[in-house]
Scaffold this motif. Structure first.
Motif, PDB file in Angstrom:
ATOM      1  N   CYS A  89      -5.191  48.412   6.875  1.00 34.47           N
ATOM      2  CA  CYS A  89      -6.149  48.180   5.786  1.00 34.47           C
ATOM      3  C   CYS A  89      -7.248  47.218   6.227  1.00 34.47           C
ATOM      4  O   CYS A  89      -8.421  47.379   5.829  1.00 34.47           O
ATOM      5  CB  CYS A  89      -5.426  47.641   4.562  1.00 34.47           C
ATOM      6  SG  CYS A  89      -4.432  48.891   3.697  1.00 34.47           S
ATOM      7  N   GLN A  90      -6.897  46.230   7.045  1.00 28.40           N
ATOM      8  CA  GLN A  90      -7.921  45.302   7.528  1.00 28.40           C
ATOM      9  C   GLN A  90      -8.939  46.023   8.414  1.00 28.40           C
ATOM     10  O   GLN A  90     -10.150  45.751   8.343  1.00 28.40           O
ATOM     11  CB  GLN A  90      -7.282  44.149   8.307  1.00 28.40           C
ATOM     12  CG  GLN A  90      -8.260  43.029   8.651  1.00 28.40           C
ATOM     13  CD  GLN A  90      -8.917  42.441   7.420  1.00 28.40           C
ATOM     14  OE1 GLN A  90      -8.233  41.989   6.495  1.00 28.40           O
ATOM     15  NE2 GLN A  90     -10.252  42.463   7.368  1.00 28.40           N
ATOM     16  N   LEU A 127      -4.724  45.649  -1.275  1.00 24.98           N
ATOM     17  CA  LEU A 127      -5.521  45.297  -0.096  1.00 24.98           C
ATOM     18  C   LEU A 127      -6.860  46.039  -0.044  1.00 24.98           C
ATOM     19  O   LEU A 127      -7.866  45.463   0.384  1.00 24.98           O
ATOM     20  CB  LEU A 127      -4.721  45.606   1.180  1.00 24.98           C
ATOM     21  CG  LEU A 127      -3.461  44.775   1.410  1.00 24.98           C
ATOM     22  CD1 LEU A 127      -2.690  45.308   2.614  1.00 24.98           C
ATOM     23  CD2 LEU A 127      -3.810  43.308   1.619  1.00 24.98           C
ATOM     24  N   LEU A 128      -6.886  47.282  -0.447  1.00 23.63           N
ATOM     25  CA  LEU A 128      -8.083  48.111  -0.266  1.00 23.63           C
ATOM     26  C   LEU A 128      -9.032  47.983  -1.460  1.00 23.63           C
ATOM     27  O   LEU A 128      -9.259  48.930  -2.221  1.00 23.63           O
ATOM     28  CB  LEU A 128      -7.681  49.563  -0.031  1.00 23.63           C
ATOM     29  CG  LEU A 128      -7.022  49.828   1.334  1.00 23.63           C
ATOM     30  CD1 LEU A 128      -6.541  51.267   1.430  1.00 23.63           C
ATOM     31  CD2 LEU A 128      -7.970  49.495   2.482  1.00 23.63           C
ATOM     32  N   ILE A 153      -4.947  58.996   3.097  1.00 21.79           N
ATOM     33  CA  ILE A 153      -3.985  58.000   3.563  1.00 21.79           C
ATOM     34  C   ILE A 153      -2.596  58.501   3.150  1.00 21.79           C
ATOM     35  O   ILE A 153      -2.204  58.404   1.991  1.00 21.79           O
ATOM     36  CB  ILE A 153      -4.255  56.607   2.978  1.00 21.79           C
ATOM     37  CG1 ILE A 153      -5.606  56.079   3.485  1.00 21.79           C
ATOM     38  CG2 ILE A 153      -3.137  55.636   3.346  1.00 21.79           C
ATOM     39  CD1 ILE A 153      -5.938  54.682   2.989  1.00 21.79           C
ATOM     40  N   ILE A 178       0.795  48.317   7.325  1.00 21.03           N
ATOM     41  CA  ILE A 178      -0.152  48.618   6.253  1.00 21.03           C
ATOM     42  C   ILE A 178      -1.260  47.583   6.218  1.00 21.03           C
ATOM     43  O   ILE A 178      -2.458  47.920   6.130  1.00 21.03           O
ATOM     44  CB  ILE A 178       0.575  48.673   4.892  1.00 21.03           C
ATOM     45  CG1 ILE A 178       1.515  49.883   4.841  1.00 21.03           C
ATOM     46  CG2 ILE A 178      -0.431  48.738   3.735  1.00 21.03           C
ATOM     47  CD1 ILE A 178       2.409  49.917   3.619  1.00 21.03           C
ATOM     48  N   THR A 179      -0.883  46.327   6.297  1.00 21.73           N
ATOM     49  CA  THR A 179      -1.874  45.240   6.259  1.00 21.73           C
ATOM     50  C   THR A 179      -2.847  45.351   7.425  1.00 21.73           C
ATOM     51  O   THR A 179      -4.068  45.205   7.257  1.00 21.73           O
ATOM     52  CB  THR A 179      -1.160  43.877   6.277  1.00 21.73           C
ATOM     53  OG1 THR A 179      -0.276  43.800   5.148  1.00 21.73           O
ATOM     54  CG2 THR A 179      -2.158  42.738   6.216  1.00 21.73           C
ATOM     55  N   PHE A 218      -1.151  48.886  -0.759  1.00 23.91           N
ATOM     56  CA  PHE A 218      -2.416  49.537  -0.398  1.00 23.91           C
ATOM     57  C   PHE A 218      -3.485  49.249  -1.459  1.00 23.91           C
ATOM     58  O   PHE A 218      -4.630  48.904  -1.134  1.00 23.91           O
ATOM     59  CB  PHE A 218      -2.226  51.050  -0.270  1.00 23.91           C
ATOM     60  CG  PHE A 218      -1.835  51.521   1.099  1.00 23.91           C
ATOM     61  CD1 PHE A 218      -2.741  51.469   2.148  1.00 23.91           C
ATOM     62  CD2 PHE A 218      -0.565  52.026   1.348  1.00 23.91           C
ATOM     63  CE1 PHE A 218      -2.395  51.910   3.426  1.00 23.91           C
ATOM     64  CE2 PHE A 218      -0.205  52.472   2.606  1.00 23.91           C
ATOM     65  CZ  PHE A 218      -1.115  52.414   3.655  1.00 23.91           C
TER      66      PHE A 218
END
Length: 394
Positions: free
Chosen positions: A381-382, A314-315, A366, A377-378, A311
């Motif tokens: 997050c996108q 990615l974020l 979250i 998750i990916t 997370f």
């Protein structure tokens, strides 16, 4: 269904999200049009194994075929509640031996506060500003947010508030204090972790003056922070532990746990010091037992930290100033409440469930199921990043 929901069911706000739920499975909730929503909230941390986990459902069905409610709490020996309490004790350090099972986290808070008063003979309670421990009258009394409780006063007397993580305030804990009650990680305040050995210092001060330390593990507990209980991350052992939410695996539960010496005080002087009809309900206890076994026996706690790292990787976005929390108890901090509202509502329209925190208007919750996959998750997050990009473009 929405019109009946609004007409016949009491509401908690003037603008509920009002999704019409059809079913749920794994990391997804489905509405009555069969649209799927990736769940980054898990029923506000209450579904650590996701929705309709087969081991949990099987345990519930098996118990349903045996018996449901048979007697008020604490009179009959019922296997699911006994096994659950024994398993909890096995996962805790000494002297934690006995658990009192309740119907909800807030009821467990009530029991813990009563136990502290009974054990010490004192009445003063110290809690933290911006704390949230539930919404019954005792729990609300130790809520550190006046706006949410002023309409319901008078509440419990002799409650004082200190700032979380402020060691200078610890001298307010004295020989008059029955207990200090804190969330291990402050939830409604914005997922604030203890820093600079804060909980250790509170523990030391409580021991010095003979006050009990109650740690509220309702949100951080049951594997969400990479440990079964959040306090295990901070080198602090309380006198009373309160759990709820995730312990039930999607069923309503609460619990408070302490030493036999403390818990036995509820048996006498007065008798029936804390009572409940449905606490320890066999069907709910069976669900909790299956949930707890799966979390203990699997790699989900270790994976919670690995998924936290994903997370955080990615974020990354100009509108995200900070990601607070630990494990799969995370909060995105955005510039203002308007952007938070836009993100949460737009995400739901696009099939991703996010949510607010109680007292921090710049935070986005979250808290997905511990079972969420890396690909899910990916994907989620996108969606978040795309919406934040749109906010900047607008």
């Amino acid at each position: 269904m929405t019109s009946d929901f609004l007409k016949y069911q009491a509401q908690t706000s003037t603008h509920p999200l009002a999704m019409e739920v059809s079913h749920a499975k794994g990391s997804y909730i489905y509405d009555t049009t069969n649209k799927q929503y990736l769940d980054f909230v898990a029923g506000v941390s209450a579904c650590p194994l996701g929705h309709n986990h087969p081991k949990v459902v099987s345990a519930i069905k098996e118990q349903l075929d045996k018996y449901m409610h048979v007697m008020v709490y604490g009179e009959y020996a019922q296997q699911p509640a006994v096994a659950l309490s024994k398993l909890i004790a096995s996962q805790l350090p000494e002297p934690f031996e006995k658990t009192y099972l309740t119907n909800s986290g807030t009821e467990a808070i009530e029991g813990a506060l009563k136990l502290a008063k009974r054990a010490t003979g004192r009445s003063e309670i110290i809690a933290a500003n911006k704390a949230y421990h539930g919404n019954t009258m005792g729990s609300m009394s130790v809520m550190g947010f006046e706006e949410r409780k002023q309409a319901f006063r008078p509440l419990l007397p002799n409650v004082r508030f200190i700032d979380f993580n402020n060691s200078a305030h610890l001298n307010q804990i004295t020989e008059h204090t029955a207990c200090v009650i804190l969330e291990t990680i402050q939830g409604g305040a914005g997922f604030i972790e203890p820093t600079n050995g804060y909980l250790e210092k509170v523990r030391t001060r409580c021991t010095q003056v003979g006050a009990l330390l109650i740690l509220d593990e309702i949100q951080p507990g049951i594997g969400r922070t990479g440990k079964l209980f959040g306090f295990e991350n901070y080198n602090c052992t309380p006198d009373i532990i309160v759990t709820g939410k995730g312990l039930g695996g999607g069923m309503p539960i609460g619990a408070f746990t302490a030493s036999s010496a403390l818990m036995d005080l509820l048996q006498d002087n007065p008798k029936l010091g804390h009572i409940t009809t449905f606490g320890g309900h066999p069907v709910i206890a069976a669900s909790a037992l299956a949930t707890l076994k799966e979390i203990i026996e699997s790699r989900l706690m270790q994976q919670a930290l690995e998924k936290e790292a994903l997370f955080r990787k990615l974020l990354v976005h100009p509108l995200i100033s900070e990601i607070r929390g630990k494990g799969l108890m995370l909060a995105l901090i955005l510039p203002d409440a308007e952007k938070v509202n836009h993100l949460i509502l737009t995400a739901q329209n696009q099939g991703l469930i996010l949510f607010w925190l109680l007292f921090e208007p710049k935070a986005v919750r979250i808290t997905p199921p511990l079972t969420i996959s890396n690909s899910e998750i990916t994907e989620g997050c996108q969606t978040i990043l795309d919406i934040l990009d749109q906010i900047i473009d607008d």
